[in-house]
Design an enzyme around this catalytic site. Structure first.
Site, short mmCIF file in Angstrom:
data_model
loop_
_atom_site.label_atom_id
_atom_site.label_comp_id
_atom_site.label_asym_id
_atom_site.label_seq_id
_atom_site.Cartn_x
_atom_site.Cartn_y
_atom_site.Cartn_z
N ASP A 15 -10.01 22.03 -20.53
CA ASP A 15 -10.39 21.66 -19.16
C ASP A 15 -9.10 21.38 -18.39
OD1 ASP A 15 -12.74 20.76 -17.29
OD2 ASP A 15 -11.19 19.23 -17.07
N MET A 28 -1.73 23.16 -11.16
CA MET A 28 -2.50 22.53 -12.23
C MET A 28 -1.88 21.15 -12.45
SD MET A 28 -3.45 23.90 -16.06
CE MET A 28 -1.77 24.12 -16.68
N HIS A 174 -14.24 14.17 -15.03
CA HIS A 174 -13.17 14.89 -14.34
C HIS A 174 -11.79 14.41 -14.78
CE1 HIS A 174 -15.72 17.40 -11.91
NE2 HIS A 174 -16.43 16.34 -11.59
N ASP A 179 -13.28 15.64 -20.45
CA ASP A 179 -14.17 16.78 -20.21
C ASP A 179 -13.99 17.86 -21.26
OD1 ASP A 179 -15.01 15.32 -18.08
OD2 ASP A 179 -14.17 16.62 -16.53
#
Length: 202
Positions: A15, A28, A174, A179
């Site tokens: 994730d 990212m 999140h 996750d």
């Protein structure tokens, strides 16, 4: 002629949290991964998803971001600008970790949906390390896996309509590692699930 020996697949739930829709213009910001299990000719063997994990927070690579996307993760871009790992270092560490946990098997990235996370992950791996331990196509989309087994159109699939026993009991926070662990359990459950029982009289 002898049958070609097929290597097992080691599934790694991944994730990522990012501050925009695509890598390059956007960044990212965190990467979480958890080993979900291994599949060989005998079937799928789940792993404890908390046993082998990876997590890094990364320095942004541009000044651009989408406020709504950033808000989802709750990460602080200013903090990450000074405290986040250099992408080249973090992705090299991740690639080394993938190779370490998948000795004797071929690593496969699993995501829900895989399309977003894989786009960032693959782009970052190629951009900052020059290679991907997953190759160019070693990813499994859990949404597609469920749709195929449930015999449903892909666009009809949302987690909220899945049978509850397939879903992890963990909350979707999140936070990339939380996750990834949650999705590792979903992947293991989907692998074991034979599909819905036929309707009476079918």
């Amino acid at each position: 002629m002898a049958a070609r020996k097929i290597k097992p697949s080691l599934y790694i739930s991944v994730d990522i949290e990012a501050d925009g829709p695509i890598p390059g213009p956007y960044s990212m910001l965190s990467l979480g991964a958890a080993v979900a299990g291994v599949q060989d000719a005998g079937g799928f063997t789940p792993a404890d998803p908390e046993e082998r994990t990876f997590y890094r927070e990364l320095r942004p690579i541009s000044d651009d971001f989408v406020p709504e996307a950033l808000a989802v993760s709750g990460l602080d871009r200013e903090r990450l600008t000074t405290e986040g790992a250099e992408p080249a270092v973090a992705l090299a560490e991740f690639a080394d970790w993938v190779r370490e946990v998948s000795v004797g098997a071929q690593p496969v990235m699993g995501g829900y949906p895989a399309s977003y996370d894989w786009t960032f992950l693959y782009w970052y791996l190629i951009r900052f390390t020059g290679a991907s331990p997953f190759g160019h196509s070693g990813c499994l989309d859990m949404k597609t896996l469920y749709a195929t087994k449930a015999r449903l159109p892909l666009r009809a699939v949302v987690k909220g309509t899945m049978p509850r026993h397939l879903l992890s009991r963990r909350r979707h926070t999140h936070h990339a590692l939380d996750d990834a662990v949650e999705q590792a359990e979903l992947l293991a459950n989907l692998m074991a699930w034979p599909g819905p029982e036929p309707a009476p009289g079918a």
